[in-house]
Design a protein around this motif. Sequence first.
Motif, PDB file in Angstrom:
ATOM      1  N   ALA A  98      24.586  70.398  20.281  1.00  0.00           N
ATOM      2  CA  ALA A  98      23.676  70.007  19.030  1.00  0.00           C
ATOM      3  C   ALA A  98      22.232  69.437  19.475  1.00  0.00           C
ATOM      4  N   GLY A  99      22.263  68.741  20.740  1.00  0.00           N
ATOM      5  CA  GLY A  99      21.039  68.028  21.083  1.00  0.00           C
ATOM      6  C   GLY A  99      21.064  66.735  20.324  1.00  0.00           C
ATOM      7  N   ASN A 100      22.082  65.701  20.700  1.00  0.00           N
ATOM      8  CA  ASN A 100      22.243  64.601  20.344  1.00  0.00           C
ATOM      9  C   ASN A 100      20.942  63.824  20.436  1.00  0.00           C
ATOM     10  N   SER A 101      20.559  62.675  19.596  1.00  0.00           N
ATOM     11  CA  SER A 101      19.342  61.689  19.904  1.00  0.00           C
ATOM     12  C   SER A 101      19.696  60.983  21.175  1.00  0.00           C
ATOM     13  N   PHE A 102      21.165  60.672  21.496  1.00  0.00           N
ATOM     14  CA  PHE A 102      21.308  60.052  22.856  1.00  0.00           C
ATOM     15  C   PHE A 102      22.795  60.297  23.321  1.00  0.00           C
ATOM     16  N   ASN A 103      22.902  60.307  24.552  1.00  0.00           N
ATOM     17  CA  ASN A 103      24.226  60.382  25.345  1.00  0.00           C
ATOM     18  C   ASN A 103      24.142  59.276  26.364  1.00  0.00           C
ATOM     19  N   VAL A 104      25.331  59.231  26.949  1.00  0.00           N
ATOM     20  CA  VAL A 104      25.619  57.998  27.839  1.00  0.00           C
ATOM     21  C   VAL A 104      26.225  58.580  29.186  1.00  0.00           C
ATOM     22  N   ILE A 105      25.766  58.151  30.360  1.00  0.00           N
ATOM     23  CA  ILE A 105      26.531  58.069  31.589  1.00  0.00           C
ATOM     24  C   ILE A 105      27.076  56.830  31.717  1.00  0.00           C
ATOM     25  N   LEU A 106      28.100  56.609  31.759  1.00  0.00           N
ATOM     26  CA  LEU A 106      29.085  55.303  31.985  1.00  0.00           C
ATOM     27  C   LEU A 106      29.583  55.138  33.184  1.00  0.00           C
ATOM     28  N   SER A 107      28.781  54.362  34.148  1.00  0.00           N
ATOM     29  CA  SER A 107      29.458  54.133  35.555  1.00  0.00           C
ATOM     30  C   SER A 107      30.280  53.072  35.798  1.00  0.00           C
ATOM     31  N   TYR A 108      31.367  52.960  36.083  1.00  0.00           N
ATOM     32  CA  TYR A 108      32.250  51.932  36.576  1.00  0.00           C
ATOM     33  C   TYR A 108      32.026  51.770  38.176  1.00  0.00           C
ATOM     34  N   ASP A 144      19.568  44.062  22.877  1.00  0.00           N
ATOM     35  CA  ASP A 144      19.764  42.798  21.975  1.00  0.00           C
ATOM     36  C   ASP A 144      19.062  41.734  22.608  1.00  0.00           C
ATOM     37  N   ASP A 145      18.332  42.067  23.606  1.00  0.00           N
ATOM     38  CA  ASP A 145      17.630  40.966  24.261  1.00  0.00           C
ATOM     39  C   ASP A 145      18.700  40.164  25.181  1.00  0.00           C
ATOM     40  N   ASN A 146      19.665  40.665  25.227  1.00  0.00           N
ATOM     41  CA  ASN A 146      20.877  40.012  26.263  1.00  0.00           C
ATOM     42  C   ASN A 146      20.903  40.821  27.534  1.00  0.00           C
ATOM     43  N   THR A 147      20.932  40.002  28.508  1.00  0.00           N
ATOM     44  CA  THR A 147      20.707  40.624  29.826  1.00  0.00           C
ATOM     45  C   THR A 147      21.727  39.988  30.887  1.00  0.00           C
ATOM     46  N   TYR A 148      22.431  40.690  31.613  1.00  0.00           N
ATOM     47  CA  TYR A 148      23.282  39.902  32.457  1.00  0.00           C
ATOM     48  C   TYR A 148      23.168  40.758  33.918  1.00  0.00           C
ATOM     49  N   SER A 149      23.606  39.921  34.861  1.00  0.00           N
ATOM     50  CA  SER A 149      23.312  40.381  36.169  1.00  0.00           C
ATOM     51  C   SER A 149      24.438  41.402  36.583  1.00  0.00           C
ATOM     52  N   ASP A 150      25.402  41.751  36.160  1.00  0.00           N
ATOM     53  CA  ASP A 150      26.411  42.851  36.342  1.00  0.00           C
ATOM     54  C   ASP A 150      26.336  43.950  35.472  1.00  0.00           C
ATOM     55  N   ILE A 151      25.320  44.060  34.702  1.00  0.00           N
ATOM     56  CA  ILE A 151      25.543  45.290  33.893  1.00  0.00           C
ATOM     57  C   ILE A 151      23.924  45.779  33.798  1.00  0.00           C
ATOM     58  N   LYS A 152      23.677  47.156  34.231  1.00  0.00           N
ATOM     59  CA  LYS A 152      22.234  47.465  34.314  1.00  0.00           C
ATOM     60  C   LYS A 152      22.377  48.903  33.321  1.00  0.00           C
ATOM     61  N   VAL A 153      21.438  48.411  32.429  1.00  0.00           N
ATOM     62  CA  VAL A 153      21.101  49.732  31.458  1.00  0.00           C
ATOM     63  C   VAL A 153      19.708  50.379  31.820  1.00  0.00           C
ATOM     64  N   MET A 154      19.709  51.590  32.070  1.00  0.00           N
ATOM     65  CA  MET A 154      18.697  52.348  32.230  1.00  0.00           C
ATOM     66  C   MET A 154      18.357  53.731  31.204  1.00  0.00           C
ATOM     67  N   LEU A 155      17.437  54.115  30.855  1.00  0.00           N
ATOM     68  CA  LEU A 155      17.083  55.046  29.993  1.00  0.00           C
ATOM     69  C   LEU A 155      16.434  56.206  30.735  1.00  0.00           C
ATOM     70  N   THR A 156      16.728  57.404  30.608  1.00  0.00           N
ATOM     71  CA  THR A 156      15.902  58.737  31.112  1.00  0.00           C
ATOM     72  C   THR A 156      15.479  59.159  29.807  1.00  0.00           C
ATOM     73  N   LYS A 164      12.589  64.254  21.154  1.00  0.00           N
ATOM     74  CA  LYS A 164      12.879  63.345  22.113  1.00  0.00           C
ATOM     75  C   LYS A 164      14.306  62.844  22.139  1.00  0.00           C
ATOM     76  N   THR A 165      14.789  63.005  23.219  1.00  0.00           N
ATOM     77  CA  THR A 165      16.224  62.426  23.311  1.00  0.00           C
ATOM     78  C   THR A 165      16.487  61.504  24.565  1.00  0.00           C
ATOM     79  N   LEU A 166      17.437  61.085  24.350  1.00  0.00           N
ATOM     80  CA  LEU A 166      17.599  59.942  25.928  1.00  0.00           C
ATOM     81  C   LEU A 166      19.001  60.208  26.364  1.00  0.00           C
ATOM     82  N   LEU A 167      18.940  59.759  27.363  1.00  0.00           N
ATOM     83  CA  LEU A 167      20.148  59.657  28.380  1.00  0.00           C
ATOM     84  C   LEU A 167      20.269  58.376  28.772  1.00  0.00           C
TER      85      LEU A 167
END
Length: 178
Positions: A98-108, A144-156, A164-167
Amino acid sequence: MKDLYITCIKLQGNSLYYLASEDQRNDYVRDIMETFGYNVKDQTRRGLSPTGKAAGELDIFIHDAGFPVAIIAALNLKSLDKTYLDKHIDKIYDYDTAGNSFNVILSYVTVSNFEDFCNKYIDYIKGHIYPYLLTGIEENYFVDDNTYSDIKVMLTKHNRNGKKTLLVHICVRIGKSN
């Protein structure tokens, strides 16, 4: 995004998942997202498989009254396995019909140097050839302005047929350093 971020924090804090399989971790994410009130399916069939011969199996699919909201493709990484990452990035677009506004790559992520891993990850996704035009990248997306050292969130950011869509790329460090 905030609820998914909180879910990742809860997963990180639960030592039962330090040595878990991708499916076990995905089940946890699915269950927590459901407790937040989301309609979530896992291993549902949608779009095309990487071979293009059958429907693909989504790791996690979030929908609202039957309308697709987001697809989460999850993977376990012990290093920056570019071939494995490419496979997940590419298949998320095969699944998103469909072309979602956003999708997620979640890397453990299970590595001893998380900062080095994330720097390599960012460099790699900047150069990846996406099925839709890459129009921008945000290296440090804060939920939500919460940042932690062991979680990184990036957008393409992408132009998908004029929209405009986000990954969203989430790297979650699992377990302690070696």
